[in-house]
Design a protein around this motif. Structure first.
Motif, PDB file in Angstrom:
ATOM      1  N   GLN A   1       1.971  24.429  21.677  1.00 23.82           N
ATOM      2  CA  GLN A   1       3.249  24.061  21.053  1.00 23.82           C
ATOM      3  C   GLN A   1       3.063  22.921  20.059  1.00 23.82           C
ATOM      4  O   GLN A   1       3.719  22.889  19.008  1.00 23.82           O
ATOM      5  CB  GLN A   1       4.267  23.662  22.129  1.00 23.82           C
ATOM      6  CG  GLN A   1       4.760  24.818  22.979  1.00 23.82           C
ATOM      7  CD  GLN A   1       5.543  25.822  22.149  1.00 23.82           C
ATOM      8  OE1 GLN A   1       4.983  26.813  21.678  1.00 23.82           O
ATOM      9  NE2 GLN A   1       6.820  25.581  21.965  1.00 23.82           N
ATOM     10  N   GLY A   2       2.179  21.990  20.397  1.00 24.14           N
ATOM     11  CA  GLY A   2       1.896  20.909  19.463  1.00 24.14           C
ATOM     12  C   GLY A   2       1.291  21.425  18.168  1.00 24.14           C
ATOM     13  O   GLY A   2       1.607  20.937  17.076  1.00 24.14           O
TER      14      GLY A   2
ATOM     15  N   GLU B   1       1.334  23.266  26.205  1.00 23.93           N
ATOM     16  CA  GLU B   1       1.780  22.067  25.491  1.00 23.93           C
ATOM     17  C   GLU B   1       0.915  21.826  24.256  1.00 23.93           C
ATOM     18  O   GLU B   1       1.420  21.450  23.193  1.00 23.93           O
ATOM     19  CB  GLU B   1       1.724  20.847  26.421  1.00 23.93           C
ATOM     20  CG  GLU B   1       2.723  20.886  27.563  1.00 23.93           C
ATOM     21  CD  GLU B   1       4.155  20.857  27.070  1.00 23.93           C
ATOM     22  OE1 GLU B   1       4.475  20.016  26.211  1.00 23.93           O
ATOM     23  OE2 GLU B   1       4.963  21.681  27.535  1.00 23.93           O
TER      24      GLU B   1
ATOM     25  N   ARG C   1       4.133  23.482  16.184  1.00 24.43           N
ATOM     26  CA  ARG C   1       5.210  22.653  15.629  1.00 24.43           C
ATOM     27  C   ARG C   1       4.690  21.415  14.892  1.00 24.43           C
ATOM     28  O   ARG C   1       5.487  20.554  14.503  1.00 24.43           O
ATOM     29  CB  ARG C   1       6.149  22.232  16.759  1.00 24.43           C
ATOM     30  CG  ARG C   1       6.780  23.415  17.474  1.00 24.43           C
ATOM     31  CD  ARG C   1       7.700  22.979  18.592  1.00 24.43           C
ATOM     32  NE  ARG C   1       8.236  24.128  19.311  1.00 24.43           N
ATOM     33  CZ  ARG C   1       9.098  24.037  20.329  1.00 24.43           C
ATOM     34  NH1 ARG C   1       9.521  22.836  20.727  1.00 24.43           N
ATOM     35  NH2 ARG C   1       9.535  25.126  20.936  1.00 24.43           N
ATOM     36  N   LEU C   2       3.366  21.334  14.757  1.00 28.27           N
ATOM     37  CA  LEU C   2       2.730  20.200  14.076  1.00 28.27           C
ATOM     38  C   LEU C   2       3.143  18.873  14.713  1.00 28.27           C
ATOM     39  O   LEU C   2       3.380  17.879  14.028  1.00 28.27           O
ATOM     40  CB  LEU C   2       3.076  20.206  12.582  1.00 28.27           C
ATOM     41  CG  LEU C   2       2.632  21.452  11.797  1.00 28.27           C
ATOM     42  CD1 LEU C   2       3.057  21.337  10.351  1.00 28.27           C
ATOM     43  CD2 LEU C   2       1.121  21.656  11.909  1.00 28.27           C
ATOM     44  N   GLN C   3       3.217  18.880  16.055  1.00 27.33           N
ATOM     45  CA  GLN C   3       3.547  17.665  16.809  1.00 27.33           C
ATOM     46  C   GLN C   3       2.240  17.087  17.367  1.00 27.33           C
ATOM     47  O   GLN C   3       1.775  17.473  18.444  1.00 27.33           O
ATOM     48  CB  GLN C   3       4.532  17.982  17.929  1.00 27.33           C
ATOM     49  CG  GLN C   3       5.886  18.467  17.429  1.00 27.33           C
ATOM     50  CD  GLN C   3       6.800  18.908  18.550  1.00 27.33           C
ATOM     51  OE1 GLN C   3       6.350  19.281  19.632  1.00 27.33           O
ATOM     52  NE2 GLN C   3       8.101  18.863  18.288  1.00 27.33           N
ATOM     53  N   VAL C   4       1.675  16.173  16.615  1.00 32.52           N
ATOM     54  CA  VAL C   4       0.362  15.628  16.973  1.00 32.52           C
ATOM     55  C   VAL C   4       0.395  14.917  18.323  1.00 32.52           C
ATOM     56  O   VAL C   4      -0.504  15.083  19.156  1.00 32.52           O
ATOM     57  CB  VAL C   4      -0.142  14.669  15.871  1.00 32.52           C
ATOM     58  CG1 VAL C   4      -1.507  14.096  16.244  1.00 32.52           C
ATOM     59  CG2 VAL C   4      -0.216  15.379  14.531  1.00 32.52           C
ATOM     60  N   GLY C   5       1.437  14.130  18.551  1.00 37.91           N
ATOM     61  CA  GLY C   5       1.534  13.377  19.798  1.00 37.91           C
ATOM     62  C   GLY C   5       1.596  14.293  21.009  1.00 37.91           C
ATOM     63  O   GLY C   5       0.941  14.034  22.023  1.00 37.91           O
ATOM     64  N   ARG C   6       2.380  15.375  20.910  1.00 42.15           N
ATOM     65  CA  ARG C   6       2.504  16.321  22.028  1.00 42.15           C
ATOM     66  C   ARG C   6       1.156  16.968  22.338  1.00 42.15           C
ATOM     67  O   ARG C   6       0.750  17.062  23.495  1.00 42.15           O
ATOM     68  CB  ARG C   6       3.541  17.383  21.678  1.00 42.15           C
ATOM     69  CG  ARG C   6       3.832  18.364  22.808  1.00 42.15           C
ATOM     70  CD  ARG C   6       4.954  19.308  22.414  1.00 42.15           C
ATOM     71  NE  ARG C   6       5.354  20.177  23.502  1.00 42.15           N
ATOM     72  CZ  ARG C   6       6.359  21.047  23.442  1.00 42.15           C
ATOM     73  NH1 ARG C   6       7.063  21.151  22.319  1.00 42.15           N
ATOM     74  NH2 ARG C   6       6.664  21.796  24.476  1.00 42.15           N
TER      75      ARG C   6
END
Length: 284
Positions: free
Chosen positions: A244-245, A241, A248-253
């Motif tokens: 993947q963060g 996880e 995908r530049l998904q800071v919250g994840r």
């Protein structure tokens, strides 16, 4: 620029040839021999992921109570684990937990006997100390390359890489704990006719147990520190996880998964500390 006396490629080539030779000759044999280990990893993963959540939480609460004998502490540890489920990280946490538990189990099974041997035989200690230094300081990506070449991507390669990284603390602290046992206590046990084996299991190991528990604590933390690296070779869980963060530049994840790893670290750090503290109180 410093004059290059030996070209780096000339040093790299024989190492690469040596590793490739081992992979070509022994990879299939090693995979067949380690198949039961892979089956254990798969069984552990499936058991934790499909077990009722309340049963897993109850097991953590029970282990915490055995270590601390404090109801509030045990409930707090169970509450922290429930927090992972409340934010949707239960399945990933169980995948991470299964790999960590098997890695710690193997690290302890290897580390305590090696630590005992180091404390008992001087030349073994002299040989093992530089090896442990290399294991603790060598970047994990370096030994991850031959491990992946031998065992392919997946849980087995991650297990071996995690054990290599996590086993040194329990070896060192087992060795230290046994060597710190008071010589007068050992002489007293000899005076009462205790054999070397009875001394080891009846005197040295019980007195060294707080140090051994500290080693298990550090080994557990280092095994958890490998979860993000393990995700890079195909192992799912909280580390995946985080990866993947990043991808995908998904800071919250990434942040939530990172906090999940922190929560697991807190749970097992505090539980193993409580076991060690109980041994210290008994010793006092």
């Amino acid at each position: 620029m410093f004059p290059e006396l030996i070209k780096a490629r000339e040093l790299q080539r024989p190492i690469d040839d040596f590793v490739e030779g081992i992979v070509n000759q022994y990879a299939d044999t090693l995979r067949a021999l380690t198949q039961p280990l892979l089956d254990l990893l798969v069984w552990s993963d499936q058991t934790l992921r499909h077990a009722p959540w309340w049963l897993v939480v109850g097991a953590i609460v029970a282990v915490a109570w055995l270590g601390s004998r404090k109801p509030w502490f045990s409930l707090l540890m169970g509450g922290l684990l429930c927090l992972l489920g409340a934010v949707g990280l239960w399945d990933a946490a169980m995948q991470t937990l299964s790999l960590m538990l098997v890695a710690v189990l193997f690290s302890v099974a290897i580390g305590i006997p090696v630590g005992i041997l180091m404390a008992s035989v001087k030349w073994v200690r002299a040989v093992m100390l530089p090896i442990l230094d290399v294991m603790q300081t060598m970047p994990s990506f370096v030994y991850l390359i031959p491990v992946v070449m031998l065992f392919n991507l997946g849980k087995l390669a991650a297990l071996f890489a995690t054990v290599i990284y996590a086993v040194p603390p329990v070896i060192r602290l087992t060795d230290l704990g046994i060597r710190l046992v008071d010589h007068e206590v050992l002489e007293a046990s000899r005076a009462f006719g205790a054999s070397r084996t009875r001394q080891l299991f009846g005197v040295q190991l019980p007195l060294a147990l707080p140090n051994i528990m500290a080693g298990i604590n550090q080994t557990t933390m280092m095994a958890l520190a490998m979860v993000v690296i393990a995700s890079m070779i195909g192992v799912r869980g909280l580390g995946y996880e985080v990866l993947q963060g990043i991808n995908r530049l998904q800071v919250g994840r990434g942040l939530l998964a990172g906090l999940g790893i922190v929560i697991l670290a807190i749970i097992f750090d505090r539980i193993t500390q409580q076991f060690g503290n109980r041994q210290l109180r008994r010793r006092a």
